[in-house]
Design a protein around this motif. Structure first.
Motif, PDB file in Angstrom:
ATOM      1  N   LEU A   1       0.829  -1.216   0.000  1.00  0.00           N
ATOM      2  CA  LEU A   1       0.000   0.000   0.000  1.00  0.00           C
ATOM      3  C   LEU A   1       0.859   1.260   0.000  1.00  0.00           C
ATOM      4  CD1 LEU A   1      -2.857  -1.004   2.442  1.00  0.00           C
ATOM      5  CD2 LEU A   1      -2.953  -0.822  -0.038  1.00  0.00           C
ATOM      6  N   ASN A   2       1.997   1.207   0.690  1.00  0.00           N
ATOM      7  CA  ASN A   2       2.905   2.351   0.717  1.00  0.00           C
ATOM      8  C   ASN A   2       3.488   2.597  -0.677  1.00  0.00           C
ATOM      9  OD1 ASN A   2       4.439   4.458   1.646  1.00  0.00           O
ATOM     10  ND2 ASN A   2       6.077   3.163   2.413  1.00  0.00           N
ATOM     11  N   MET A   3       3.921   1.513  -1.359  1.00  0.00           N
ATOM     12  CA  MET A   3       4.445   1.664  -2.717  1.00  0.00           C
ATOM     13  C   MET A   3       3.387   2.238  -3.644  1.00  0.00           C
ATOM     14  SD  MET A   3       6.948  -1.590  -3.556  1.00  0.00           S
ATOM     15  CE  MET A   3       5.598  -2.500  -4.213  1.00  0.00           C
ATOM     16  N   LEU A   4       2.170   1.755  -3.516  1.00  0.00           N
ATOM     17  CA  LEU A   4       1.073   2.234  -4.346  1.00  0.00           C
ATOM     18  C   LEU A   4       0.808   3.717  -4.099  1.00  0.00           C
ATOM     19  CD1 LEU A   4      -1.066   1.276  -6.398  1.00  0.00           C
ATOM     20  CD2 LEU A   4      -2.573   0.889  -4.461  1.00  0.00           C
ATOM     21  N   ALA A   5       0.821   4.133  -2.859  1.00  0.00           N
ATOM     22  CA  ALA A   5       0.574   5.535  -2.523  1.00  0.00           C
ATOM     23  C   ALA A   5       1.684   6.445  -3.041  1.00  0.00           C
ATOM     24  CB  ALA A   5       0.435   5.694  -1.012  1.00  0.00           C
ATOM     25  N   VAL A   6       2.926   5.999  -2.931  1.00  0.00           N
ATOM     26  CA  VAL A   6       4.052   6.811  -3.401  1.00  0.00           C
ATOM     27  C   VAL A   6       3.998   6.986  -4.910  1.00  0.00           C
ATOM     28  CG1 VAL A   6       6.559   6.811  -3.666  1.00  0.00           C
ATOM     29  CG2 VAL A   6       5.554   6.303  -1.454  1.00  0.00           C
ATOM     30  N   GLU A   7       3.745   5.891  -5.627  1.00  0.00           N
ATOM     31  CA  GLU A   7       3.676   5.975  -7.084  1.00  0.00           C
ATOM     32  C   GLU A   7       2.489   6.831  -7.541  1.00  0.00           C
ATOM     33  OE1 GLU A   7       5.735   4.899  -9.490  1.00  0.00           O
ATOM     34  OE2 GLU A   7       7.143   4.243  -7.963  1.00  0.00           O
ATOM     35  N   ALA A   8       1.359   6.709  -6.854  1.00  0.00           N
ATOM     36  CA  ALA A   8       0.194   7.521  -7.211  1.00  0.00           C
ATOM     37  C   ALA A   8       0.461   8.999  -6.934  1.00  0.00           C
ATOM     38  CB  ALA A   8      -1.028   7.051  -6.437  1.00  0.00           C
ATOM     39  N   ARG A   9       1.171   9.291  -5.857  1.00  0.00           N
ATOM     40  CA  ARG A   9       1.522  10.680  -5.559  1.00  0.00           C
ATOM     41  C   ARG A   9       2.456  11.238  -6.628  1.00  0.00           C
ATOM     42  NH1 ARG A   9       4.999  11.700  -0.467  1.00  0.00           N
ATOM     43  NH2 ARG A   9       4.363   9.562  -0.334  1.00  0.00           N
TER      44      ARG A   9
ATOM     45  N   ALA B   1      -3.796   4.308 -12.896  1.00  0.00           N
ATOM     46  CA  ALA B   1      -2.695   4.433 -13.842  1.00  0.00           C
ATOM     47  C   ALA B   1      -1.443   3.702 -13.367  1.00  0.00           C
ATOM     48  CB  ALA B   1      -2.384   5.907 -14.083  1.00  0.00           C
ATOM     49  N   VAL B   2      -1.202   3.668 -12.064  1.00  0.00           N
ATOM     50  CA  VAL B   2       0.023   3.042 -11.565  1.00  0.00           C
ATOM     51  C   VAL B   2      -0.207   1.631 -11.019  1.00  0.00           C
ATOM     52  CG1 VAL B   2       1.082   5.254 -11.010  1.00  0.00           C
ATOM     53  CG2 VAL B   2      -0.202   4.051  -9.257  1.00  0.00           C
ATOM     54  N   CYS B   3      -1.453   1.215 -10.939  1.00  0.00           N
ATOM     55  CA  CYS B   3      -1.764  -0.073 -10.321  1.00  0.00           C
ATOM     56  C   CYS B   3      -1.106  -1.247 -11.058  1.00  0.00           C
ATOM     57  CB  CYS B   3      -3.275  -0.255 -10.252  1.00  0.00           C
ATOM     58  SG  CYS B   3      -3.777  -1.696  -9.324  1.00  0.00           S
ATOM     59  N   LYS B   4      -1.183  -1.252 -12.367  1.00  0.00           N
ATOM     60  CA  LYS B   4      -0.625  -2.357 -13.151  1.00  0.00           C
ATOM     61  C   LYS B   4       0.881  -2.453 -12.965  1.00  0.00           C
ATOM     62  CE  LYS B   4      -0.849  -4.351 -17.751  1.00  0.00           C
ATOM     63  NZ  LYS B   4      -1.352  -4.174 -19.112  1.00  0.00           N
TER      64      LYS B   4
ATOM     65  N   ILE C   1       2.681  -1.405 -10.374  1.00  0.00           N
ATOM     66  CA  ILE C   1       2.988  -1.842  -9.006  1.00  0.00           C
ATOM     67  C   ILE C   1       2.719  -3.325  -8.842  1.00  0.00           C
ATOM     68  CG2 ILE C   1       2.341  -1.553  -6.577  1.00  0.00           C
ATOM     69  CD1 ILE C   1       4.058   0.662  -7.626  1.00  0.00           C
ATOM     70  N   LEU C   2       1.633  -3.821  -9.428  1.00  0.00           N
ATOM     71  CA  LEU C   2       1.339  -5.251  -9.330  1.00  0.00           C
ATOM     72  C   LEU C   2       2.422  -6.086 -10.012  1.00  0.00           C
ATOM     73  CD1 LEU C   2      -2.505  -5.377  -9.884  1.00  0.00           C
ATOM     74  CD2 LEU C   2      -1.254  -5.987  -7.816  1.00  0.00           C
ATOM     75  N   LYS C   3       2.944  -5.624 -11.130  1.00  0.00           N
ATOM     76  CA  LYS C   3       4.039  -6.342 -11.803  1.00  0.00           C
ATOM     77  C   LYS C   3       5.285  -6.340 -10.934  1.00  0.00           C
ATOM     78  CE  LYS C   3       2.955  -5.989 -16.669  1.00  0.00           C
ATOM     79  NZ  LYS C   3       3.361  -5.443 -17.978  1.00  0.00           N
ATOM     80  N   LYS C   4       5.564  -5.216 -10.286  1.00  0.00           N
ATOM     81  CA  LYS C   4       6.729  -5.112  -9.409  1.00  0.00           C
ATOM     82  C   LYS C   4       6.627  -6.043  -8.207  1.00  0.00           C
ATOM     83  CE  LYS C   4       8.275  -0.495  -9.473  1.00  0.00           C
ATOM     84  NZ  LYS C   4       8.483   0.753  -8.745  1.00  0.00           N
ATOM     85  N   SER C   5       5.422  -6.159  -7.648  1.00  0.00           N
ATOM     86  CA  SER C   5       5.267  -6.902  -6.406  1.00  0.00           C
ATOM     87  C   SER C   5       5.188  -8.408  -6.623  1.00  0.00           C
ATOM     88  CB  SER C   5       4.022  -6.424  -5.661  1.00  0.00           C
ATOM     89  OG  SER C   5       2.865  -6.741  -6.402  1.00  0.00           O
ATOM     90  N   ARG C   6       4.972  -8.858  -7.847  1.00  0.00           N
ATOM     91  CA  ARG C   6       4.917 -10.303  -8.097  1.00  0.00           C
ATOM     92  C   ARG C   6       6.283 -10.960  -7.916  1.00  0.00           C
ATOM     93  NH1 ARG C   6       1.287  -9.517 -13.088  1.00  0.00           N
ATOM     94  NH2 ARG C   6      -0.735  -9.396 -12.076  1.00  0.00           N
ATOM     95  N   GLY C   7       7.334 -10.218  -8.156  1.00  0.00           N
ATOM     96  CA  GLY C   7       8.662 -10.739  -7.904  1.00  0.00           C
ATOM     97  C   GLY C   7       9.304 -11.457  -8.983  1.00  0.00           C
TER      98      GLY C   7
END
Length: 77
Positions: free
Chosen positions: A40-48, A66-69, A71-77
């Motif tokens: 959630l922190n990563m998502l908030a920072v990217e959205a900001r 716009a940033v959700c996709k 961040i999800l790719k980043k978090s899959r590892g």
């Protein structure tokens, strides 16, 4: 805004997503909670960042979408 995820909600999500009966130990529940908060922190920072690129003072829903996709790719590892 609190910086903690509700433990009962996290446990319910884990139990719902697994096919077998899973008992979540306290240490594992803490790890899941920390992982959720980091996401959630990563998502908030990217959205900001996206909002500031568009010269907008507030983060809105379309910034998150716009940033959700990404961040999800980043978090899959």
């Amino acid at each position: 805004m609190t910086m903690k995820a509700p433990k009962t909600k996290v446990k319910a999500i884990v139990k719902h997503k697994t096919k077998t009966d899973v008992k979540l130990r306290p240490a594992a529940a803490a790890m899941v909670e920390l992982s959720l908060l980091l996401f959630l922190n990563m998502l908030a920072v990217e959205a900001r960042t996206k909002a500031s690129e568009e010269k907008c003072a507030t983060v809105r829903g379309h910034h998150l979408q716009a940033v959700c996709k990404k961040i999800l790719k980043k978090s899959r590892g």
